[in-house]
Design an enzyme around this catalytic site. Structure first.
Site, PDB file in Angstrom:
ATOM      1  CE1 TYR A   1       4.247   1.598 -23.359  1.00 28.82           C
ATOM      2  CE2 TYR A   1       4.941   3.398 -24.772  1.00 28.82           C
ATOM      3  CZ  TYR A   1       4.317   2.181 -24.604  1.00 28.82           C
ATOM      4  OH  TYR A   1       3.772   1.546 -25.690  1.00 28.82           O
TER       5      TYR A   1
ATOM      6  CG  PHE B   1       0.626  -4.331 -21.011  1.00 30.16           C
ATOM      7  CD1 PHE B   1       0.488  -3.306 -21.920  1.00 30.16           C
ATOM      8  CD2 PHE B   1       0.444  -4.055 -19.660  1.00 30.16           C
ATOM      9  CE1 PHE B   1       0.180  -2.020 -21.503  1.00 30.16           C
ATOM     10  CE2 PHE B   1       0.131  -2.787 -19.235  1.00 30.16           C
ATOM     11  CZ  PHE B   1       0.000  -1.750 -20.156  1.00 30.16           C
ATOM     12  CG  ASP B   2       3.575  -1.838 -25.635  1.00 32.24           C
ATOM     13  OD1 ASP B   2       4.561  -2.326 -26.215  1.00 32.24           O
ATOM     14  OD2 ASP B   2       2.875  -0.943 -26.111  1.00 32.24           O
TER      15      ASP B   2
ATOM     16  CB  ILE C   1      -5.766   5.096 -21.028  1.00 34.07           C
ATOM     17  CG1 ILE C   1      -4.317   5.089 -20.548  1.00 34.07           C
ATOM     18  CG2 ILE C   1      -6.049   3.930 -21.968  1.00 34.07           C
ATOM     19  CD1 ILE C   1      -3.911   3.831 -19.785  1.00 34.07           C
TER      20      ILE C   1
ATOM     21  CE1 TYR D   1      -6.431   0.556 -23.374  1.00 30.07           C
ATOM     22  CE2 TYR D   1      -5.081  -0.430 -21.652  1.00 30.07           C
ATOM     23  CZ  TYR D   1      -5.192   0.298 -22.817  1.00 30.07           C
ATOM     24  OH  TYR D   1      -4.070   0.774 -23.425  1.00 30.07           O
TER      25      TYR D   1
ATOM     26  CG  PHE E   1       1.981   2.702 -17.849  1.00 31.36           C
ATOM     27  CD1 PHE E   1       2.417   2.158 -19.039  1.00 31.36           C
ATOM     28  CD2 PHE E   1       0.606   2.739 -17.592  1.00 31.36           C
ATOM     29  CE1 PHE E   1       1.519   1.641 -19.965  1.00 31.36           C
ATOM     30  CE2 PHE E   1      -0.299   2.235 -18.514  1.00 31.36           C
ATOM     31  CZ  PHE E   1       0.155   1.678 -19.704  1.00 31.36           C
TER      32      PHE E   1
END
Length: 328
Positions: free
Chosen positions: A240, A257-258, A277, A303, A320
């Protein structure tokens, strides 16, 4: 003792966080591969392995001390493809500590966790697994005798009661080589949704449009896989990349962010049970192995009001791209 605590992808603690990116960093739990001794086929004395491939192995430990050799011995050879360095391969194991015969568990059975993923020959992953599968054929059972340098190093692994001087013994069942990303032609994406470029084995490029994000979850399949349907409660292995919508609105290349690609290992998690999540649980269950999925997740399924750092501010809609590699 949880067998998963020994795998290259799950050496960390389970602290119950709900982050989609909660995953153990194998580099922090297993030693660097730079000083791993060269593997040999045999040493004296040698443990014995019995039982059928695909089931928990029986490991018989010999009398006497280990020879301090990294042994990788093919017990039975499969007839599948040969595992090459950097291949992503599934595997199962049964393990013991040589001294005292401490049981390290197995991935087989209800509590075992099932197929594990390892990147063949990768540094930062447990050499007893990552190095041992290189050159093996799919369907092989392999005996591994791992001195500390091929195991958890001088620090050991306190979580599972392994000291820095313990030699480990494993029976590894080499599974299938798995594609590292979804394969196929990617479907067109509506212009009001993020555009995705993920044709290489690297973090995806996400282009966020100028318009505001949708208020409801988007879970669009971009590549249709041919594998089984994902069911709630399964452990799913995925690649991902993720970005925040507002922070990157109108940008041709979002700041991620990741991404699982940055760790060198895909992300595995139980899906549909609150381990990640809500947007992941809701968006991945019902998809198929081999799918590429675009997820646009509103803040109330991500979040919410919690600030996760400068690249993931509070009340963020998340984007994502997820490639589903395997599930069990």
């Amino acid at each position: 003792m949880p067998a998963l605590a020994l795998t290259a992808t799950a050496c960390g603690s389970d602290d119950g966080k709900k982050d989609a990116t909660d995953k153990a960093d194998s580099s922090s739990a297993s030693p660097k591969a730079a000083e791993v001794p060269k593997a040999v086929d045999a040493a004296n004395p040698m443990p014995q392995v019995s039982g059928a491939y695909g089931k928990k192995a029986n490991i018989t430990l010999p009398k006497g001390d280990p020879a301090d050799k990294f042994v990788v011995h093919t017990v039975s050879q499969g007839d599948g493809a040969t595992v090459k360095k950097n291949d992503l391969v599934s595997m199962n194991f049964t393990g013991k500590v040589w001294k005292g015969g401490k049981d390290l568990g197995t991935t087989y059975g209800q509590q075992g966790g099932g197929d594990q993923m390892v990147t063949a020959g990768a540094e930062g992953q447990l050499p007893a697994f990552a190095q041992a599968v290189v050159g093996q054929k799919e369907g092989s059972r392999v005996l591994v005798v791992a001195p500390p340098a091929a195991g958890f190093g001088a620090q050991g692994n306190q979580q599972v009661g392994i000291t820095g001087t313990d030699t480990l013994v494993f029976a590894l069942d080499v599974g299938k080589v798995i594609p590292k990303k979804a394969e196929g032609t990617q479907a067109a994406i509506p212009s009001n949704l993020p555009q995705i470029k993920a044709d290489k084995e690297e973090p995806a490029t996400i282009s966020v449009p100028k318009n505001d994000p949708p208020k409801k979850l988007v879970d669009q399949v971009l590549i249709n896989g041919k594998g089984a349907e994902i069911k709630s409660g399964q452990t799913v292995t995925m690649q991902y990349s993720g970005a925040a919508w507002k922070l990157n609105q109108g940008k041709a290349k979002a700041e991620l962010f990741d991404s699982s690609w940055k760790t060198g290992q895909p992300f595995s998690t139980v899906i549909g049970k609150g381990q990640v999540i809500k947007g992941w649980d809701n968006g991945i269950v019902g998809k198929h192995v081999g799918d590429r999925v675009l997820l646009v997740i509103p803040a109330d399924q991500a979040y919410g009001d919690k600030d996760q750092g400068k690249t993931l501010p509070a009340k963020s809609t998340l984007v994502f791209v997820v490639d589903i590699l395997a599930a069990h």
